[in-house]
Write a protein that holds these residues in place. Sequence first.
Motif, mmCIF file in Angstrom:
data_model
loop_
_atom_site.group_PDB
_atom_site.id
_atom_site.type_symbol
_atom_site.label_atom_id
_atom_site.label_comp_id
_atom_site.label_asym_id
_atom_site.label_seq_id
_atom_site.Cartn_x
_atom_site.Cartn_y
_atom_site.Cartn_z
ATOM 1 N N HIS A 1 -14.822 -5.107 34.162
ATOM 2 C CA HIS A 1 -14.111 -4.067 33.753
ATOM 3 C C HIS A 1 -13.749 -3.072 34.833
ATOM 4 C CE1 HIS A 1 -15.118 -5.376 29.715
ATOM 5 N NE2 HIS A 1 -16.565 -5.549 30.071
ATOM 6 N N LEU A 2 -12.550 -2.530 34.621
ATOM 7 C CA LEU A 2 -11.784 -1.694 35.786
ATOM 8 C C LEU A 2 -11.597 -0.217 35.428
ATOM 9 C CD1 LEU A 2 -8.713 -4.253 36.219
ATOM 10 C CD2 LEU A 2 -11.005 -3.942 37.512
ATOM 11 N N VAL B 1 -10.896 -8.251 30.022
ATOM 12 C CA VAL B 1 -11.744 -7.002 30.374
ATOM 13 C C VAL B 1 -11.042 -5.765 30.158
ATOM 14 C CG1 VAL B 1 -12.957 -8.353 32.196
ATOM 15 C CG2 VAL B 1 -10.886 -7.022 32.563
ATOM 16 N N ALA B 2 -11.644 -4.645 29.898
ATOM 17 C CA ALA B 2 -11.218 -3.537 29.792
ATOM 18 C C ALA B 2 -10.750 -2.713 30.863
ATOM 19 C CB ALA B 2 -12.024 -2.656 28.690
ATOM 20 N N LEU C 1 -14.003 4.215 29.347
ATOM 21 C CA LEU C 1 -14.070 2.699 29.782
ATOM 22 C C LEU C 1 -15.196 1.956 28.808
ATOM 23 C CD1 LEU C 1 -13.126 0.225 31.409
ATOM 24 C CD2 LEU C 1 -14.842 1.089 32.971
ATOM 25 N N LEU C 2 -16.258 2.875 28.573
ATOM 26 C CA LEU C 2 -17.435 2.488 27.738
ATOM 27 C C LEU C 2 -16.977 2.101 26.597
ATOM 28 C CD1 LEU C 2 -20.364 4.444 29.270
ATOM 29 C CD2 LEU C 2 -20.362 2.024 29.153
ATOM 30 N N LYS D 1 -11.152 -2.181 21.721
ATOM 31 C CA LYS D 1 -9.704 -1.366 21.481
ATOM 32 C C LYS D 1 -9.089 -1.036 22.844
ATOM 33 C CE LYS D 1 -7.398 2.128 18.805
ATOM 34 N NZ LYS D 1 -7.590 3.188 17.723
ATOM 35 N N PRO D 2 -8.007 -1.187 23.336
ATOM 36 C CA PRO D 2 -7.385 -0.637 24.532
ATOM 37 C C PRO D 2 -7.439 0.958 24.641
ATOM 38 C CG PRO D 2 -6.153 -2.261 23.798
ATOM 39 C CD PRO D 2 -7.049 -2.150 22.835
ATOM 40 N N HIS D 3 -7.542 1.413 25.584
ATOM 41 C CA HIS D 3 -7.339 2.980 25.909
ATOM 42 C C HIS D 3 -6.024 3.416 26.269
ATOM 43 C CE1 HIS D 3 -7.749 6.874 27.723
ATOM 44 N NE2 HIS D 3 -8.647 7.242 26.791
#
Length: 297
Positions: free
Chosen positions: A86-87, A112-113, A261-262, A269-271
Amino acid sequence: MRIGLLGTGPWAAMAHAPALDEHPELDFVGVWGRRPDAAKALADRYGVRAYDDVDALFADVDAVAVALPPGVQADLAARAARAGCHLLLDKPLATTVEQGRAVVDAAREAGVASVVFFTTRFVTETAAWITEQAGVDGWFTARAQWLGALFGHDSDSPFADSPWRQEKGALWDVGPHALSVLLPVLGEVRRVAAAVPGPGDTVQLVLDHTGGASSSLTLSLSAPAAAAGAGVELRGESGVTVLPEGTDNAVTALVHAADALLTAVHTGKPHPCDASFALRVTEILVEAETLLESGAR
């Protein structure tokens, strides 16, 4: 969530490393940098491992935080995503559309988020104001000013010698901050209507938004220290409102970004400030840069 840090410069040391170290739900695992001696020094400060091999770091963590120049960030972020990390990225995502799209594609394909740290979106007071104004209809116009004294004759900023900032200037350094406020409130940008150079690296933009509003941006890293500062003013049917000052420092704001991110990881669900949003910011900045280079008005 096990997380590693890519980068050893002033921003990594001042903001990223302390934020990762103090976050209660992150396990800060290690540091990789392009200068192994600097990576070791920063890692030793927090009692974590210094990695010589970035792929080894990717294999040991669930996520990476990146504090590197945008061109370097974009390539490594795509590589990290393909490794299943994740990024937590910094603005600007990239300085070319192709690099930015590669990050978005890699993150989507790997599932990945991503969260990109547009500072104003993660400061408590300013984030709340943006959310409130995004729910108000009838905005007619906006004026944003992001004026820094980074390149002033009396500047002692550790970022003044940054090669990418010297090359790309205010458009790319503070332009993302202004756009991160305007886009969620006024809506998508239909076109960059004008891009005009000013003193030093100063740039003035006029944006045409799809909802009918227009906005103007004044961006600079060359302002006199006495004139430096940032502000956004909105005018519309409900009157006039201005972006409030925030009280969170950069470390606290980065902790909030890590929270985001967490949440994105746990919910799927995308931020709103994910890599796709950051790619759109890059596209707008490339359009503005193209106008500046062509001399079009």
